[in-house]
Design a protein around this motif. Sequence first.
Motif, PDB file in Angstrom:
ATOM      1  N   VAL A  75     -31.652  10.863   4.823  1.00  0.00           N
ATOM      2  CA  VAL A  75     -31.950  11.834   3.770  1.00  0.00           C
ATOM      3  C   VAL A  75     -30.762  12.781   3.642  1.00  0.00           C
ATOM      4  O   VAL A  75     -30.486  13.558   4.552  1.00  0.00           O
ATOM      5  CB  VAL A  75     -33.230  12.634   4.107  1.00  0.00           C
TER       6      VAL A  75
ATOM      7  N   GLN B 274     -28.677  16.051   2.424  1.00  0.00           N
ATOM      8  CA  GLN B 274     -29.106  17.426   2.157  1.00  0.00           C
ATOM      9  C   GLN B 274     -27.891  18.293   1.845  1.00  0.00           C
ATOM     10  O   GLN B 274     -26.859  18.174   2.497  1.00  0.00           O
ATOM     11  CB  GLN B 274     -29.821  17.983   3.392  1.00  0.00           C
TER      12      GLN B 274
ATOM     13  N   ALA C 221     -35.044  16.949  -0.250  1.00  0.00           N
ATOM     14  CA  ALA C 221     -34.121  16.903   0.888  1.00  0.00           C
ATOM     15  C   ALA C 221     -34.873  17.070   2.204  1.00  0.00           C
ATOM     16  O   ALA C 221     -34.373  17.639   3.161  1.00  0.00           O
ATOM     17  CB  ALA C 221     -33.048  17.978   0.727  1.00  0.00           C
TER      18      ALA C 221
ATOM     19  N   ALA D  90     -36.895  15.249   5.374  1.00  0.00           N
ATOM     20  CA  ALA D  90     -36.877  13.967   6.077  1.00  0.00           C
ATOM     21  C   ALA D  90     -38.058  13.831   7.020  1.00  0.00           C
ATOM     22  O   ALA D  90     -38.536  14.825   7.581  1.00  0.00           O
ATOM     23  CB  ALA D  90     -35.579  13.834   6.868  1.00  0.00           C
TER      24      ALA D  90
ATOM     25  N   THR E 194     -30.801   9.031  -3.878  1.00  0.00           N
ATOM     26  CA  THR E 194     -31.531   7.780  -3.638  1.00  0.00           C
ATOM     27  C   THR E 194     -30.689   6.541  -3.901  1.00  0.00           C
ATOM     28  O   THR E 194     -31.102   5.430  -3.581  1.00  0.00           O
ATOM     29  CB  THR E 194     -32.800   7.687  -4.511  1.00  0.00           C
TER      30      THR E 194
ATOM     31  N   ASN F 251     -32.765   8.129   1.059  1.00  0.00           N
ATOM     32  CA  ASN F 251     -33.798   9.042   0.585  1.00  0.00           C
ATOM     33  C   ASN F 251     -35.049   8.323   0.070  1.00  0.00           C
ATOM     34  O   ASN F 251     -35.494   8.581  -1.056  1.00  0.00           O
ATOM     35  CB  ASN F 251     -33.211   9.961  -0.496  1.00  0.00           C
TER      36      ASN F 251
ATOM     37  N   LYS G 183     -38.420   9.265  -2.578  1.00  0.00           N
ATOM     38  CA  LYS G 183     -38.103  10.291  -3.544  1.00  0.00           C
ATOM     39  C   LYS G 183     -37.829   9.630  -4.902  1.00  0.00           C
ATOM     40  O   LYS G 183     -37.358   8.498  -4.952  1.00  0.00           O
ATOM     41  CB  LYS G 183     -36.859  11.098  -3.120  1.00  0.00           C
TER      42      LYS G 183
END
Lengths: 470, 470
Positions: free
Chosen positions: B70, B72, B82, B84, B204, B465, B468
């Motif tokens: 993920v 961030q 963001a 996880a 993503t 990610n 999402k």
Amino acid sequence: MTRPHDAAILELKNLLGPKGWSMERDVLETHNREARGKFEGHADIILFPASTDEVAKAVAICAAHAIAIVPQGGNTGRCGGAVAGQDQVLLNLKRMNRITEIDARDFTATVEAGAILKTIQDAAEEHDLLFPLSLGAEGSCQIGGNLATNAGGLNVIRYGNARDLVLGLEVVLPDGSIWNGLSKLRKDNSGYDLRDLFIGAEGTLGIITKATLKLFPHPKHIATAWVAVPSPEAALDLLALARRTTGDAIAAFELMCGFAHDMSVTHLPNLTRPLASQTDWHVLIELTSSRPTDDLQSLLTDLLGDAMEGELARDATLAQSDAQRKNLWAIREGIPEAQGFEGGSIKHDVSVPVSKVPDLLTRGMAAARDLIPGIRPCPFGHVGDGNIHFNFTQPLDMDKADYLAHWENLNRVIHDIVAGLGGSISAEHGIGQLKRDELAHYASAEKLKLLRAVKAAIDPDNRLNPGKVV
Amino acid sequence: MTRPHDAAILELKNLLGPKGWSMERDVLETHNREARGKFEGHADIILFPASTDEVAKAVAICAAHAIAIVPQGGNTGRCGGAVAGQDQVLLNLKRMNRITEIDARDFTATVEAGAILKTIQDAAEEHDLLFPLSLGAEGSCQIGGNLATNAGGLNVIRYGNARDLVLGLEVVLPDGSIWNGLSKLRKDNSGYDLRDLFIGAEGTLGIITKATLKLFPHPKHIATAWVAVPSPEAALDLLALARRTTGDAIAAFELMCGFAHDMSVTHLPNLTRPLASQTDWHVLIELTSSRPTDDLQSLLTDLLGDAMEGELARDATLAQSDAQRKNLWAIREGIPEAQGFEGGSIKHDVSVPVSKVPDLLTRGMAAARDLIPGIRPCPFGHVGDGNIHFNFTQPLDMDKADYLAHWENLNRVIHDIVAGLGGSISAEHGIGQLKRDELAHYASAEKLKLLRAVKAAIDPDNRLNPGKVV
């Protein structure tokens, strides 16, 4: 090559009715031939659907029969992007030419893909609004083709490329389904940016059938000047100065070499030299403003005064009338035609970072002279966008055909320099077939893999405009 | 949920060195927690790579061990984008915070993804240039996050969304390879628009590691006014008039309901009411110009005169000093904080076509009052972009928790109206986890299929990610 079989053709004819297709020789000849003549198509049938629904159903029929489709707009591209083989169906959007809506509160136009660019410009102007996309073929090119190739043109420095002028799209997908992204939203973060994926994809991912375009207040004032500059470096410093002092009112900033200017005023009728002095480099600069009260003549006069003082300009003249302005533009726009009087020319539609234009010119001209002694470089173009039409006219004493045989060699030399400067081998004309192999040659492995993954994801059976772009 | 196994963690630690990762409780708590508190992460390890190469190698290690990552940035998003899980690795870009280059001739800044937005604004200003992206979190948000979420903010009407401010990107792909699209080109038609695919994809599809941004001449003049308008319709007509008469010099055009204004001036310290009269609708309008000599005060005075005459405005005042201007902006920007004094609020970040804003407000407020009698609508926002922060404050006599229990019901009501008006349920804040199901609910089957096909093509193993956006 095999032809689309009779069953498929019968279904298509039944779907579209007598106005919706043609197999007549003269119609096919017109649509199979491309302007520059480098590519010729061999389609036996061309479709003229009248609605999104008809496009979708025609695509579905072709998908069911495993026939590839080549979408076509005004057929003014010059990269073989709208050229079909005998085993393929050509699909022209010209019957879908309506301007559905001009919304003066939203500053938007909603149009069908076959609408002629000039018609859209005129419709906006009736509402005292501007659709700023403007290019040589605007009287016959279709907006769908402009978007499919992300057309550039004269006003990019102010308003951006075609991509930047679009809010929403409607697209027929390779399986015949319809993605309705015909949005008027100025902000929308609901998922990946599909719109920009279809723009510039040259019909290889979907067929654009409608678009919602951005409009702007129509300019009320225009000021135009012709400037003799000592060098391309000085032209760039003049550009930066102009951006800072005019509040980004620059609508056009065109660089031309002395040879290009001389050809235009020599070979074309009724053109007047803007300046008495000779110079190696010319700039045409135009400011526009939509404020009802504004004084661009003073702004431009001040700018040119500062430029002369800072030795960024040697001489300059402001157009004092519409006739004078038209004369300046006719010199700039006449260059390609004027080149024809001097024999063959080899062309490049390249871009580099704006600050690298001088490097490109110096290195490109030297390399071309090494390759072909006596060659006459004729660079000109949208230097404000880093986009140079890097054309080369043949040596005076060479046979035209002998010269043109160097086309690919010279391309390689220039494209290598462009790539080394972080540039693009296709600035505003697209890839089509013409530059497909060049794209594959210069793109990184990671980029190529991404491009091919996207194509395979959206058009897994390679039905839409196969053999173009990737 | 399982944790990333020791072998993978050991490889990551060895790669990144002691500064490059943390498993400390307080560090993890900071980065696992999201500002609004709606989502909380559970990552056991956070990575702080210092270079693109380290990001790429960390991604490759995770790929080899089938661990999801993920990415961030400043962690100022509020959509769970963001955040996880315990089985995932959090990767924060904050150590990659350099501004590599400001190029005053190209009008570009090249930056690493972890650079703070405010730092980029300041660096541009040192060259008398402007990076126009501006939003509440600019002191701590990172540009990588701004681009991953296609941030909006205050200046969209003039300069566009984050997407429009980018020339090139460098992106680490899900397999740990690097796509170098860090271009300064203003025109490039060499293949599909990969750049815009990564912008707004919320990490993503790839991890943005660097970007080349557009800069603009810094404004030399600002004129700001507070206007009492009779209705949202009048505000839109004022906007259209302002676009036409100011030459698109509008830098901000914000609409606020009377309730929002009243809360701000009542609850926040040291704010002065701009106008003596009461009104249901307020507009803050700001013009900017980078021309060294310009008279925006006159331009704005003339505009407001025309507006009063045309009954688009009832009362207006121009800021006569920087202090007065700051007061106007503090009222506008203080609204979210002021809302806190009135109890719970349920929020929507929606957009509709600009011309549909009045419909949205009328229908949305009526529907909310039907659902929750006594509810106090508090719409405000970037009406020039059709983007309304459609917030609702609780009824005076209701328990806060009881009110907030209506969050999803009210969302459904408002989002239905937005969808019916051709709008978006996520205008500028992104999808993340918060609106993933809403996106799936409102998107057409064709759009969802396209979004999923793109995700599967670029991140086939769902490593970046996951969970999402799509």
